[in-house]
Motif scaffolding. Structure first.
Motif, mmCIF file in Angstrom:
data_model
loop_
_atom_site.group_PDB
_atom_site.id
_atom_site.type_symbol
_atom_site.label_atom_id
_atom_site.label_comp_id
_atom_site.label_asym_id
_atom_site.label_seq_id
_atom_site.Cartn_x
_atom_site.Cartn_y
_atom_site.Cartn_z
ATOM 1 N N TYR A 196 -29.615 20.551 -39.457
ATOM 2 C CA TYR A 196 -30.137 21.916 -39.322
ATOM 3 C C TYR A 196 -30.948 22.064 -38.039
ATOM 4 N N ARG A 197 -31.836 21.107 -37.772
ATOM 5 C CA ARG A 197 -32.669 21.171 -36.567
ATOM 6 C C ARG A 197 -31.798 21.088 -35.316
ATOM 7 N N ARG A 198 -30.825 20.194 -35.317
ATOM 8 C CA ARG A 198 -29.949 20.060 -34.157
ATOM 9 C C ARG A 198 -29.149 21.341 -33.917
ATOM 10 N N GLN A 199 -28.736 21.980 -35.008
ATOM 11 C CA GLN A 199 -27.977 23.215 -34.880
ATOM 12 C C GLN A 199 -28.830 24.317 -34.248
ATOM 13 N N ILE A 200 -30.083 24.424 -34.683
ATOM 14 C CA ILE A 200 -30.989 25.433 -34.141
ATOM 15 C C ILE A 200 -31.271 25.160 -32.667
#
Length: 499
Positions: free
Chosen positions: A153-157
């Motif tokens: 999720y963090r990498r996607q953001i």
């Protein structure tokens, strides 16, 4: 960065909400990513729409990407506020009804391996097509579920943030805080964070307030700011900071046109000071304040009354019966009267109304009463500091403030007020009942006045069809302020009215 630092000019995208733009010094910095957090019902979607509509009105291409609401629902929300989304590109990425079919159910792969990739591709394709200068993503909770784990999720953001930074696009991400664990990762990634809160008191309407959690490199106005959602959108009332309004003002006296009362006050009230009129119910506190307002109106000075406890029409009718023609000055517009419902009006909105009256030229502001003002506060412990800030602001604008405080009880020494504002006020005018020879009489005295001489006497006070009357000094009595005085004068004089 909060209230400290140096204000620097910057390229901003205004939000279209006057109060919020003021708090953020113009709006959101362009080409940056911002996070708006709040539980369902706090107004995130409304804020996002106002942000996009403001851009569309300026001729900017704008895009609303929704994973949680349908396009039809968004149009219905806009219609409820009297808006049209014709200039807003809406992309609906909610699951279609086809996914309810058994044949469409995926059991082999995790959603993050298929749906997340597909959703991201569709978002990027829409951005490339529309080339928006403003984009709203609603909401992160769906993207968080698709990602499956915090790392992905963090990498996607971060990937989305980098993508938008190269597209000259100001991005607002909405988060409904429905996850069990508070996600602080997004706060660290975002350039700025705005938190929307909604509380529900035991009685009255819900209360909403917002706080700017962070804003990199910008001297925003910190603290909590009240806001309301009405037809037409969100209205934000920035927290009053009296220090921002310091300016030299010329101060003059405001007479009541009652010679004995003006003598008692050392010439009358002074602009830029606050006067607390305190006494039991029915002693004439509101009538006395109306006398000052009408006297000022006759001289061409504007006033504003904020009435909590008494019906506005009742006050007008009662004043007319006493020869105080308040209605004529209300009709002319030189006096403004606002009926305040403490169950509906937030403290921030009340302060905003006071500021608007002062900007309109009001030289006298009456708050009737502090007891009602207390009931308008969601948390009593902050009343004193908020009242202090309001009085400081009014003093710096050269406004004479009249505060009405009602004692609990009618007569005797055990009377008290639920709010001790006597140390905040520059002057305190005390009205008391007292018993004498089988009659209930009234007395008036000035027990405090900063920076000016005043009478130390206790005078006879009376209200009748002739209006407000201030009589002679009650020198024949001892213990008038106790409510049960001792008469030391000639008994034959007791039958005479001293008015």
């Amino acid at each position: 960065m909060s209230d400290q630092g140096t204000r620097m000019p910057r390229h901003v995208a205004n939000i279209g909400i006057e109060g919020l733009d003021d708090i953020l010094l113009g709006g959101f910095s362009r080409d940056r990513l911002f996070l708006v957090e709040g539980k369902p019902g706090s107004g995130k979607t409304t804020l996002a729409m106002q942000f996009l509509l403001s851009g569309a009105a300026a001729g900017e291409p704008v895009l609303y990407v929704t994973l949680s609401e349908t396009a039809d629902e968004l149009h219905s929300i806009a219609e409820s506020h009297g808006w049209s989304l014709d200039g807003v590109h809406v992309r609906e990425l909610t699951p279609s009804e086809d996914e309810l079919e058994t044949s469409e159910q995926n059991t082999l792969f995790h959603p993050s391996e298929l749906e997340l990739v597909d959703t991201t591709k569709r978002i990027l394709a829409d951005v490339e097509e529309v080339k928006p200068m403003r984009l709203v993503f609603d909401s992160l909770s769906e993207l968080r579920l698709l990602a499956g784990n915090a790392l992905r999720y963090r990498r996607q953001i971060l990937a989305l943030k980098h993508f938008f930074s190269t597209r000259r696009c100001t991005v607002v991400l909405l988060d409904d805080l429905t996850s069990s664990d508070r996600d602080l990762q997004m706060q660290s990634i975002a350039h700025g964070v705005v938190l929307l809160e909604q509380t529900n008191p035991d009685y009255g309407a819900e209360r909403r307030r917002l706080r700017v959690v962070k804003y990199r490199g910008v001297q925003f106005r910190g603290g909590y700011h009240d806001y309301v959602i009405r037809r037409g959108g969100i209205h934000v009332f920035p927290r009053l900071v009296a220090a921002e309004h310091r300016a030299p003002v010329a101060r003059s006296r405001i007479a009541s046109e009652i010679a004995e009362l003006d003598s008692l006050l050392g010439g009358g009230l002074e602009e830029g000071t606050s006067t607390l009129i305190v006494g039991a119910a029915g002693t004439g506190k509101s009538t006395l304040s109306a006398q000052f307002v009408v006297a000022a109106a006759k001289r061409g000075s504007r006033s504003a009354l904020f009435v909590f406890d008494e019906n506005a029409q009742t006050l007008i009718t009662r004043c007319a019966a006493l020869g105080i023609d308040l209605k004529r000055h209300l009709d002319s517009g030189i006096v403004r009267l606002q009926q305040v419902d403490p169950a509906e009006l937030t403290p921030g909105e009340l302060t905003h109304s006071v500021r608007r009256a002062v900007d309109g030229g009001a030289k006298i502001v009456v708050i009737d009463s502090l007891n009602g003002y207390l009931n308008a506060m969601p948390e009593e412990r902050f009343l004193t500091i908020q009242l202090h800030e309001l009085l400081m602001y009014l003093a710096q604008r050269g406004v004479a403030t009249i505060l009405i405080g009602a004692h609990q009880g009618l007569i005797g020494a055990a009377m008290q007020t639920p709010i001790d504002a006597s140390y905040l006020a520059d002057a305190v005018l005390l009205l008391r009942y007292f018993e004498a020879k089988g009659e209930v009489r009234q007395a008036i005295s000035v027990v405090k006045k900063r920076g000016g001489a005043h009478e130390r006497t206790i005078r006879h006070f009376r209200i009748d069809r002739g209006g407000v009357r201030v009589g002679d000094t009650l020198r024949e009595f001892r213990g008038v302020l106790t409510g049960v005085p001792v008469y030391d004068g000639d008994s034959a004089l007791m039958s005479k009215e001293k008015t």
